[in-house]
Design an enzyme around this catalytic site. Sequence first.
Site, PDB file in Angstrom:
ATOM      1  N   ARG A 223     -15.997 -23.936 -20.637  1.00 58.42           N
ATOM      2  CA  ARG A 223     -17.159 -23.915 -19.753  1.00 58.42           C
ATOM      3  C   ARG A 223     -16.692 -23.607 -18.333  1.00 58.42           C
ATOM      4  O   ARG A 223     -15.595 -24.017 -17.935  1.00 58.42           O
ATOM      5  CB  ARG A 223     -17.863 -25.293 -19.755  1.00 58.42           C
ATOM      6  CG  ARG A 223     -18.617 -25.630 -21.029  1.00 58.42           C
ATOM      7  CD  ARG A 223     -19.860 -24.767 -21.207  1.00 58.42           C
ATOM      8  NE  ARG A 223     -20.631 -25.177 -22.367  1.00 58.42           N
ATOM      9  CZ  ARG A 223     -20.623 -24.549 -23.546  1.00 58.42           C
ATOM     10  NH1 ARG A 223     -19.899 -23.473 -23.723  1.00 58.42           N
ATOM     11  NH2 ARG A 223     -21.380 -24.986 -24.541  1.00 58.42           N
ATOM     12  N   HIS A 271     -19.523 -14.490 -21.685  1.00 63.30           N
ATOM     13  CA  HIS A 271     -19.711 -15.630 -22.600  1.00 63.30           C
ATOM     14  C   HIS A 271     -19.974 -15.119 -24.032  1.00 63.30           C
ATOM     15  O   HIS A 271     -21.034 -15.385 -24.624  1.00 63.30           O
ATOM     16  CB  HIS A 271     -20.843 -16.543 -22.121  1.00 63.30           C
ATOM     17  CG  HIS A 271     -20.763 -17.921 -22.710  1.00 63.30           C
ATOM     18  ND1 HIS A 271     -21.171 -19.051 -22.056  1.00 63.30           N
ATOM     19  CD2 HIS A 271     -20.308 -18.356 -23.909  1.00 63.30           C
ATOM     20  CE1 HIS A 271     -20.982 -20.122 -22.818  1.00 63.30           C
ATOM     21  NE2 HIS A 271     -20.452 -19.714 -23.962  1.00 63.30           N
TER      22      HIS A 271
HETATM   23  C1  GLV Z   1     -21.041 -21.832 -26.913  1.00 63.32           C
HETATM   24  O1  GLV Z   1     -20.625 -21.819 -25.814  1.00 63.32           O
HETATM   25  C2  GLV Z   1     -21.286 -23.001 -27.737  1.00 63.32           C
HETATM   26  O2  GLV Z   1     -21.328 -24.131 -27.240  1.00 63.32           O
HETATM   27  O3  GLV Z   1     -21.415 -22.787 -28.949  1.00 63.32           O
END
Ligand code: GLV
Length: 308
Positions: A223, A271
């Site tokens: 994160r 991401h």
């Molecule tokens: C992605 O970031 C998740 O938490 O699956």
Amino acid sequence: MTIALICPEKAPTPWLTAFAEQAPDINIEVWPNISNNDAITLALCWQQPTGSLLEFSHLNVICSMGAGIDHLLNDKKMPANIPVTRIIDPNLATSMFEYLLTAVTDHMSALNKYRQQQAQGNWQWQRQVPFSKTHIGILGLGQLGSHCASKFAQLGFQVSGWSTSKKDIDQVTTYSQDEFDDFIKVPDVLICLLPLTDATRGILNKSLFNQLKSGCYLINVARGGHLVEADFIEGLERKQLSGACLDVFEQEPLPASHPFWQLSNVTITPHCSSLTRPRSVAKQIIENYHRGNNHEALINVVDISRQY
Ligand code: GLV
């Protein structure tokens, strides 16, 4: 009884398609267009707006759309007494490993430098390091971290991993909570795969960078909240870090004006390292929907007090 999809930042269509294919009898509605709040028994969420779950008086399962649950806990009005589940899927671990292997080998083969040289018509060899001489350190040995550690070790990398409780993984040197100082000085490549909790927020900071081997390469696929951005830029400037591959950011999408875009030795991806595939995970959500409705024990339950 009905499932509510609460994911204002994500497209609901792939989820609706997966449920229509795998459980056409289940009624699914997309928040905020819910026809009967009292019919909702399972809420499938990604970054649900604060207080949205309070609308459902018969809710018995809150399900994260991903492996992480930190995005749920940002809702300070999330009902405290309803079980929370997350996604556990071998496909998430596989795609995470494939992303990480690409990032590690891109770095080790100096491909980023070659791309820059190419733009200048510059034919020049760069140092290339073999797998066996590269030490990968993984912060976080949960489902994803353990899988990736094991896979890297099988390919001949030297691998170590750190987690709060010590793990036993074949060919991987593991460290527990109080062995952090021993763990952190070894890696050539540091991968962050920690859950984001009060204890891990900001863990990728100046003090950690100073403990690393000089020139360590950083990969953050956990994160954005793990990384202290100013410390990171400073670590790159004084070459304590040789570069980085970042897939997660404090603010997503990363704003076009963000200074990270200008860092030539940093690879930025949107991401995408381990995306939940609705078709692959719908089955476990449907299972919990039925279990919740029948007051049976749920699968993939999260201990909220640990925040992951
Ligand atoms: C992605 O970031 C998740 O938490 O699956």
